[in-house]
Design a protein around this motif. Sequence first.
Motif, PDB file in Angstrom:
ATOM      1  N   ARG A 291      31.921  17.732   7.009  1.00  0.00           N
ATOM      2  CA  ARG A 291      30.480  17.486   7.107  1.00  0.00           C
ATOM      3  C   ARG A 291      30.138  16.161   6.432  1.00  0.00           C
ATOM      4  NH1 ARG A 291      27.529  21.333   4.266  1.00  0.00           N
ATOM      5  NH2 ARG A 291      29.480  21.961   3.251  1.00  0.00           N
ATOM      6  N   LEU A 292      29.119  15.496   7.004  1.00  0.00           N
ATOM      7  CA  LEU A 292      28.680  14.212   6.464  1.00  0.00           C
ATOM      8  C   LEU A 292      27.179  14.254   6.257  1.00  0.00           C
ATOM      9  CD1 LEU A 292      31.255  13.563   8.374  1.00  0.00           C
ATOM     10  CD2 LEU A 292      30.363  11.255   8.414  1.00  0.00           C
ATOM     11  N   ARG A 293      26.727  13.504   5.260  1.00  0.00           N
ATOM     12  CA  ARG A 293      25.287  13.342   5.068  1.00  0.00           C
ATOM     13  C   ARG A 293      24.907  11.948   5.555  1.00  0.00           C
ATOM     14  NH1 ARG A 293      25.037  14.377  -0.030  1.00  0.00           N
ATOM     15  NH2 ARG A 293      24.808  16.631   0.245  1.00  0.00           N
TER      16      ARG A 293
ATOM     17  N   ALA B 114      27.372   7.182   6.796  1.00  0.00           N
ATOM     18  CA  ALA B 114      27.137   8.475   6.150  1.00  0.00           C
ATOM     19  C   ALA B 114      28.096   8.614   4.974  1.00  0.00           C
ATOM     20  CB  ALA B 114      27.374   9.608   7.158  1.00  0.00           C
ATOM     21  N   GLU B 115      27.889   9.673   4.173  1.00  0.00           N
ATOM     22  CA  GLU B 115      28.879   9.935   3.121  1.00  0.00           C
ATOM     23  C   GLU B 115      29.429  11.337   3.306  1.00  0.00           C
ATOM     24  OE1 GLU B 115      26.125   8.999   0.181  1.00  0.00           O
ATOM     25  OE2 GLU B 115      25.317  11.012  -0.019  1.00  0.00           O
ATOM     26  N   LEU B 116      30.691  11.500   2.956  1.00  0.00           N
ATOM     27  CA  LEU B 116      31.339  12.796   3.136  1.00  0.00           C
ATOM     28  C   LEU B 116      30.774  13.807   2.146  1.00  0.00           C
ATOM     29  CD1 LEU B 116      35.016  11.643   3.681  1.00  0.00           C
ATOM     30  CD2 LEU B 116      33.678  13.087   5.246  1.00  0.00           C
ATOM     31  N   VAL B 117      30.381  14.964   2.674  1.00  0.00           N
ATOM     32  CA  VAL B 117      29.887  16.051   1.811  1.00  0.00           C
ATOM     33  C   VAL B 117      31.079  16.791   1.241  1.00  0.00           C
ATOM     34  CG1 VAL B 117      28.553  18.198   1.816  1.00  0.00           C
ATOM     35  CG2 VAL B 117      27.797  16.242   3.180  1.00  0.00           C
ATOM     36  N   GLU B 118      32.200  16.795   1.967  1.00  0.00           N
ATOM     37  CA  GLU B 118      33.425  17.478   1.514  1.00  0.00           C
ATOM     38  C   GLU B 118      34.615  16.564   1.769  1.00  0.00           C
ATOM     39  OE1 GLU B 118      32.699  20.858   3.884  1.00  0.00           O
ATOM     40  OE2 GLU B 118      33.167  19.879   5.761  1.00  0.00           O
TER      41      GLU B 118
ATOM     42  N   VAL C 275      31.277   6.229   4.859  1.00  0.00           N
ATOM     43  CA  VAL C 275      32.031   5.929   6.082  1.00  0.00           C
ATOM     44  C   VAL C 275      31.101   5.509   7.211  1.00  0.00           C
ATOM     45  CG1 VAL C 275      33.931   7.534   5.596  1.00  0.00           C
ATOM     46  CG2 VAL C 275      31.885   8.347   6.805  1.00  0.00           C
ATOM     47  N   VAL C 276      31.688   4.804   8.179  1.00  0.00           N
ATOM     48  CA  VAL C 276      31.007   4.657   9.464  1.00  0.00           C
ATOM     49  C   VAL C 276      31.809   5.438  10.492  1.00  0.00           C
ATOM     50  CG1 VAL C 276      29.859   2.452   9.036  1.00  0.00           C
ATOM     51  CG2 VAL C 276      32.210   2.484   9.880  1.00  0.00           C
ATOM     52  N   VAL C 277      31.129   5.824  11.576  1.00  0.00           N
ATOM     53  CA  VAL C 277      31.729   6.742  12.540  1.00  0.00           C
ATOM     54  C   VAL C 277      32.031   6.008  13.846  1.00  0.00           C
ATOM     55  CG1 VAL C 277      31.308   8.830  13.907  1.00  0.00           C
ATOM     56  CG2 VAL C 277      30.473   8.685  11.543  1.00  0.00           C
ATOM     57  N   ASP C 278      33.281   6.149  14.294  1.00  0.00           N
ATOM     58  CA  ASP C 278      33.611   5.741  15.660  1.00  0.00           C
ATOM     59  C   ASP C 278      33.208   6.926  16.528  1.00  0.00           C
ATOM     60  OD1 ASP C 278      34.680   5.248  18.125  1.00  0.00           O
ATOM     61  OD2 ASP C 278      36.678   4.707  17.396  1.00  0.00           O
ATOM     62  N   PRO C 279      32.152   6.786  17.328  1.00  0.00           N
ATOM     63  CA  PRO C 279      31.557   7.983  17.930  1.00  0.00           C
ATOM     64  C   PRO C 279      32.386   8.641  19.028  1.00  0.00           C
ATOM     65  CG  PRO C 279      30.408   6.011  18.670  1.00  0.00           C
ATOM     66  CD  PRO C 279      31.390   5.560  17.646  1.00  0.00           C
ATOM     67  N   VAL C 280      33.367   7.944  19.610  1.00  0.00           N
ATOM     68  CA  VAL C 280      34.065   8.512  20.766  1.00  0.00           C
ATOM     69  C   VAL C 280      34.794   9.796  20.372  1.00  0.00           C
ATOM     70  CG1 VAL C 280      35.746   8.115  22.588  1.00  0.00           C
ATOM     71  CG2 VAL C 280      34.360   6.219  21.746  1.00  0.00           C
ATOM     72  N   LEU C 281      34.523  10.870  21.104  1.00  0.00           N
ATOM     73  CA  LEU C 281      35.138  12.176  20.815  1.00  0.00           C
ATOM     74  C   LEU C 281      36.408  12.317  21.639  1.00  0.00           C
ATOM     75  CD1 LEU C 281      31.827  14.226  20.711  1.00  0.00           C
ATOM     76  CD2 LEU C 281      33.334  13.719  18.760  1.00  0.00           C
ATOM     77  N   THR C 282      37.498  11.877  21.054  1.00  0.00           N
ATOM     78  CA  THR C 282      38.765  11.753  21.773  1.00  0.00           C
ATOM     79  C   THR C 282      39.574  13.045  21.735  1.00  0.00           C
ATOM     80  OG1 THR C 282      39.837  11.061  19.761  1.00  0.00           O
ATOM     81  CG2 THR C 282      38.884   9.326  21.116  1.00  0.00           C
ATOM     82  N   CYS C 283      40.738  12.985  22.303  1.00  0.00           N
ATOM     83  CA  CYS C 283      41.637  14.144  22.304  1.00  0.00           C
ATOM     84  C   CYS C 283      41.905  14.622  20.886  1.00  0.00           C
ATOM     85  CB  CYS C 283      42.950  13.784  22.990  1.00  0.00           C
ATOM     86  SG  CYS C 283      42.764  13.507  24.756  1.00  0.00           S
TER      87      CYS C 283
ATOM     88  N   GLN D 225      37.670   9.754  13.468  1.00  0.00           N
ATOM     89  CA  GLN D 225      36.476   8.936  13.751  1.00  0.00           C
ATOM     90  C   GLN D 225      36.021   8.121  12.550  1.00  0.00           C
ATOM     91  OE1 GLN D 225      34.119  12.603  15.144  1.00  0.00           O
ATOM     92  NE2 GLN D 225      33.393  11.005  16.555  1.00  0.00           N
ATOM     93  N   LEU D 226      36.581   8.383  11.396  1.00  0.00           N
ATOM     94  CA  LEU D 226      35.980   7.851  10.174  1.00  0.00           C
ATOM     95  C   LEU D 226      36.628   6.564   9.683  1.00  0.00           C
ATOM     96  CD1 LEU D 226      35.463  11.222   8.241  1.00  0.00           C
ATOM     97  CD2 LEU D 226      33.927  10.024   9.822  1.00  0.00           C
TER      98      LEU D 226
END
Lengths: 406, 526
Positions: free
Chosen positions: A52-54, A92-96, A107-115, A168-169
């Motif tokens: 999870r990320l905030r 965002a920042e990692l909650v866990e 972190v920043v997110v690479d949004p592509v939801l890959t395999c 993604q992170l």
Amino acid sequence: MMLALEMFRSLPRTVAGKAVGRRLPGILSGYAAPLRLVTLDPPKVDRPGWARLRTRLSGICGSDLGALSGQTSLYFSAVVSLPFVPGHEVVAELVEDCEDLPAGTRVVVDPVLTCAARGVEPCEGCASGATNRCSRITVGHLSPGLQTGFCKDTGGGWGQQLAAHRSQLHPVPEGYSDEQAILIEPMACAVHTALRAGVRENDRVLVSGAGSVGLFATFALRRLTAAGEIVVVAKHAHQREFAQEFGATEVVAPGEVLRRVRRSTGAFQVQPEFSSPYLLGGVDVAVDAVGSSQSLETALQATRAGGRVVLSGMPAPADLSAAWFRELEVVGTYASARHEPLLSGPYAGRSAFDVATELVGHDAVARLAKSVAAYPLHRWREALDHAHSAGRLGTVKVAFDPRSSQ
Amino acid sequence: MTRPGFVLEVDDRTPPLVVHEGLGFRLESFPLGTRVVYPPESLPTVPDVEAAIRDALLHPEDSAPLPELLFAGMRLTIAFDDLSLPLPSMKAPDIRGRIIEQVLTLAAEAGVDDVEIVAANALHRRMTAAELRHIVGERVFRSFYPQGLLYNFDAEDRDNLAHLGTTDHGEDIEISKRAAESDLLVYVNVNLVAMDGGHKSVGIGLASYKSLRHHHNPKTMVQSRSFMDHKKSAMHHSAWRIGRVIKDHVKVFQIETTLDNDVFPKPFDFFQKREWEWGVRDQGSMLAAKRGLAVAPQKLRHKLFHDMRSAYGLTGISAGEVEAVHEKTLERVHRQQVVEVQGQSDVLVLGVPYLGPYNVNSSMNPILATCMGLGYYFNSYRHQPVVRRGGAVILYHPLNEGFNQLHHPSYVDFYEEVLAESTDPAVIGEKYEQQFAEDEWYRHLYRTSHAYHGVHPFYMWYWAAHAMDHVDEVIWVGADRKVAARLGFRAASTLADALEMASGTVGTSPSITYLHNPPQLLADVR
Ligand SMILES: [Zn+2]
Ligand SMILES: [Zn+2]
């Protein structure tokens, strides 16, 4: 519980948005947008590698506006799952903890939801590092969704929390502001665009559009390729300034493009009946960084025979006669790849995000980051209006700050 | 006896005066004490034009009579000034056509049959068939044009240019090959202002860019004081050097003509009279014209003015050796145009009319308007400019006619691209001139369509270089503000506003001179 903006299915609103969308942004963010502010359980994906990320900041991208105003082709309805929380430009920042990244990491997110994110065997694209070409974006352990921000299970940046997979992170380096970090995802797309443009040494390049897509593409083209002249089409004064700072050789107004390109390339101009003129000759490469039919046609009309036209962003329908008659290579450029095979020199073998992170550290981009306008979620109508008229209002990037309440 | 030009000092009995401003005019009340310079009235004209032409051909200056220069088997080329002269166009028959007919008659008598007739349009646009026909007349047109023996000079036709060498200043001389290889080159000129004619005719009218760039450049143009005085004009010095080399290669028989000041036909002839002498009929025509123009759409006003043909009278014709002929021409031009003006003033006021040499049957775009005002009219002086160094020029023109895409394609790019970057003639010349001059598309349009050469807008801008260098303030009354700003100037809505704006430069009670033209005048500033 958390606050989030949610896009839901509303055919009447989709139709209304389509009818008035681009012309009347006020109405779009008023009754017509299929968007609402809701309270939800934070998204959670119970699979290895997920955390999870905030959200700290999440940008509003042209494709978000397209989706909201119903301008997006129905083509995409098969690769999203409603309702979803938009927002794919996320810092965002990692909650866990997430594998090697401890809780609290920014972190920043690479949004592509890959395999990898979906927990399936890598497809051909993913296996080769071309993660943006993943062919499994509708299957696996997640609902369909080409990206974070278009998938109902992961949440998106326009909510206070979201879920993301380790693949993604990308940690944000010390010393970067959130506003700078928010530009890494669009810059990664620009890196990919610049590489897809196939620019050879001293090629003349036209970038049609000087919003964030066009500006970043210009920046990436200047730094990653040996392009000669880069002509950027800009409407507004601040865009003109940024374009120059970002590496444009020349900045021209939309009405002047063909004239300028004709002159600087020594092309001939012809005038078809009842239609706009085009060039015989022209630039070697044109990048459409707007996605309107007019911008795309400008790119097609201004490119020399055998040249290349790059579609950066979702294109509107346009007259493709030039592509046929002038034997143009029309190439798409979507998101960015984990492995950008065309990177050379010090960047060889690195991911687009990695390179983008470095580019965003540049002074010119840092200056642009200072102009990022952030809104709390409840002022979403205003934020969308602002994003819609960003060029006119002197802004390059508008974002949500879900932590803020004013 | 014709009344000479004179200088009026505005007092409280002076009525409002006509000031031209593009496709219209206004009646302006000038501040008391303003000097108004009026051109002389028309000189007496030659009573029998045909006889005068024949006489000139048979009794030339410093040359054998034309019949003695003609022989069977020779190669004869007749060149003539293009449609940039005179302004407005002459009512048919044009004097050039009448001269060409007589030259052809003598050639026929001598058994000459290799004759070509070429318009000396240099880098100007190609004339249409109708425009050529108007100049040479129906008979000559019909005999020569269909066979391709009457044509526009093409300065980009590499195969048909001849390089005759260079002057002792290193200036290339490249002119029409046909002209260069002729046994005799007859040049038929119309002299409207003192700048025309002489060695400018062949050396410039039939030359290519390679040759023209040596004198059509900012440096030479700034140093030409004035263009109307070939002995003080660096551009003319160059043309004279070139002309003298041409003389070594080609036998030139120059024919120069001068016209009177009857440029406005009825019902616009009131423009030619002095306002306080207007009779009832003149008042009536003026009011009718003013009212008509006020309500007419731009297109109609354009047509009204551009369809105007003038019934010029011939004030003289000379033929023979170039320089000897030109001496005679200048005498006549000066007699018709010179007005003595005592001392310079702080402010020079100019009305810019609808027509200049480069927008015949076309539109007066902002660059041409600048050339007309700051190029032609500003330079209409001898000895010293009418306005003092560091003074102000106030011009009247709306700067609103836009660009004719057929005739002036490179002007649009020049305006949009070059002037956006700099208005300094030296800077833009250095950076852009060659690109424009060698642009294949402009070349193509110049050669095959009716476009001015790509480099032409630069020349127009250079024309104004001396004025821009000389004065500190240029203000356009009634002009589009944005356009004026693009040109590097300011705009005002009234003369009072313009004077107010200029007061920082010339003070609150400057001396003002208004050059009341057209018709053309030449201020001899002592
Ligand atoms: Zn995006
Ligand atoms: Zn895949």
